[in-house]
Design an enzyme around this catalytic site. Structure first.
Site, PDB file in Angstrom:
ATOM      1  N   SER A   1       0.818  -1.213   0.000  1.00 59.85           N
ATOM      2  CA  SER A   1       0.000   0.000   0.000  1.00 59.85           C
ATOM      3  C   SER A   1       0.852   1.263   0.000  1.00 59.85           C
ATOM      4  CB  SER A   1      -0.914  -0.011   1.225  1.00 59.85           C
ATOM      5  OG  SER A   1      -1.403   1.274   1.526  1.00 59.85           O
ATOM      6  N   THR A   2       0.605   2.106  -0.971  1.00 59.19           N
ATOM      7  CA  THR A   2       1.372   3.349  -1.108  1.00 59.19           C
ATOM      8  C   THR A   2       1.173   4.290   0.080  1.00 59.19           C
ATOM      9  OG1 THR A   2      -0.461   4.251  -2.421  1.00 59.19           O
ATOM     10  CG2 THR A   2       1.393   3.300  -3.623  1.00 59.19           C
TER      11      THR A   2
END
Length: 201
Positions: A12-13
């Protein structure tokens, strides 16, 4: 002491900046953080997605990467887009799950995020994982063996199922003691404030 559960996914960024700042925000409010690594893949699969929504909707993806550039610049964090995206986060999540939540899990997670999104390195690379473990003060060989145990695999599956039961659909997500769900790096302050006052609107 009030606590908040910090659910994060290594692919997840937005979990990257969140992981780098959640402890500081929480500490200022007298709130402790429980680090809860989990997998978004099974949750996305139930929605019929085979990849990140940022890949499924190109315009959304372009905006996200530019947004992440702005956020990391504001926080003074390094940024480099990893390739491919999303990364396969299974081994990393198992390693984090195997570590005690006494500071070591957080230290490993922050370092791996820095290497992934700060240097663009692959989190499936054993050398990268080993460097992150060493930086967290953990002996890599021992941790990698522990991460492959049936007990750890089951624990990660259980956390992912728990995340689904709590209504999580993305990462990072924070859940307070009363079950209130806050989604996103930009909701950390709100989640911590909610936890600090014991809930209520």
């Amino acid at each position: 002491m009030a606590a908040v559960e910090f659910f994060y996914e290594f692919a997840s960024t937005y979990s990257y900046p969140a992981a780098m700042r959640v402890e500081e925000v929480a500490a200022k409010a007298g709130v402790t953080v429980r680090w809860r690594p989990f997998l978004l893949g099974p949750i996305f699969a139930e929605a019929g997605w085979t990849t990140s929504p940022f890949n499924l909707i190109p315009a959304k993806g372009r905006n996200m990467w530019r947004d992440l550039e702005r956020i990391t610049a504001d926080l003074g964090l390094p940024f480099q887009k990893p390739d491919p995206f999303p990364q396969n986060s299974l081994t990393a999540a198992r390693i984090a799950t195997s570590l005690p939540d006494d500071g070591k899990r957080a230290a490993f997670s922050r370092e791996l995020y820095r290497m992934e999104f700060g240097e663009g390195l692959s989190i499936t690379d054993a050398e990268v994982l080993g460097r992150a473990l060493t930086a967290a003060g953990v002996e890599p060989a021992t941790a990698l063996v522990a991460a492959g145990s049936d007990q750890v695999k089951q624990a990660l599956r259980a956390t992912t199922e728990e995340a689904k039961a709590k209504g999580l659909f993305g990462a990072p997500s924070l859940v307070t003691a009363d079950g209130e769900l806050f989604w996103g790096n930009d909701r950390i302050e709100q989640a911590v404030a909610w936890a600090a006052k014991g809930g209520s609107a």
